[in-house]
Design a protein around this motif. Structure first.
Motif: not given
Length: 244
Positions: A59-78, A188-195
């Motif tokens: 959808x965004x048409x781009x794949x760069x390192x700036x998106x990795x933190x958002x992807x990691x956060x989404x993976x943690x929440x999932x 706290x579990x979710x927060x420490x996982x994100x951290x």
């Protein structure tokens, strides 16, 4: 030398988890089923995160390192969402086993289920984290020859070990918080996982990531020990081999 690095890193990363499985899980078939179920739910979270990443890139048409933190956060929440789904399923299974038993009690306790579920999350997560690194450690090549850190393999192994232990502790705390309906514990579990996930982005500045993650692992382990009903008195009894 490559074989020694491979075996050493594998032992560091997965050795504690293998020992826990052999000593506390392998002898009981019901716990083995819980172990497989937990791994299945973690794989579901990985599949969901992969699909989300693919859709976002399309959808965004781009794949760069700036998106990795958002992807990691989404993976943690999932992952935590799938942990909750695992809790609900195992809770239903526990109630079903209780109705089938003669005395109306389940053969498994919630604390044991929480421990094994967390351990399974940690094992499958650690395997996916370290497998490619172990394959590269077998050679050919020399780490650090182009100015990179020569400690990449050993630090990756210790980070994986910490991740496996953290997932085990998070499982105990998460299930207890769900059972007692404590939103603070879940947060706290979710927060420490994100951290923990965020600290890995400091690599290859390993001093800034490895140290805090191991401190977090120690603190979370003590928290999980207390949540599971452990006490300093019980530790002393265990070390002195005294019964009630």
């Amino acid at each position: 030398m490559a074989a020694a690095v491979l075996l050493g890193c594998a032992a560091i990363a997965l050795g504690p988890a293998a020992a826990l499985v052999l000593l506390t899980v392998a002898a009981e078939p019901l716990l083995l089923i819980v172990l497989v179920a937990g791994a299945f739910f973690w794989l579901l979270s990985l599949l969901a995160a992969s699909l989300l990443w693919s859709v976002w890139v399309q959808l965004s048409g781009r794949e760069d390192a700036a998106l990795l933190p958002l992807g990691a956060a989404a993976a943690v929440l999932l992952q935590e969402l799938c942990r909750f789904a695992c809790f609900k399923m195992l809770k239903k299974a526990d109630e079903g086993l209780a109705t089938l038993s003669k005395d109306g009690r389940s053969p498994l306790s919630l604390r044991r289920v929480a421990y094994v579920s967390g351990l399974s999350f940690g094992i499958i997560s650690g395997l996916f984290s370290i497998t490619n690194i172990l394959a590269d450690s077998a050679g050919p090549g020399t780490v650090g020859i182009h100015g990179d850190s020569p400690y990449f393999f050993i630090t990756s192994a210790f980070l994986t070990m910490a991740l496996v232990l953290l997932h085990t502790f998070w499982g105990i705390i998460f299930f207890d918080a769900c059972e007692r309906r404590r939103a603070g514990g879940l947060g706290l579990v979710v927060g420490s996982h994100l951290l923990t996930s965020g600290l890995t982005f400091l690599n290859p500045w390993y001093e800034a990531s490895l140290g805090p993650i191991f401190i977090l692992t120690l603190c979370t382990g003590l928290w999980a020990f207390s949540t599971a009903g452990g006490s300093f008195h019980n530790v002393l009894k265990c070390l002195s081999c005294k019964g009630e």
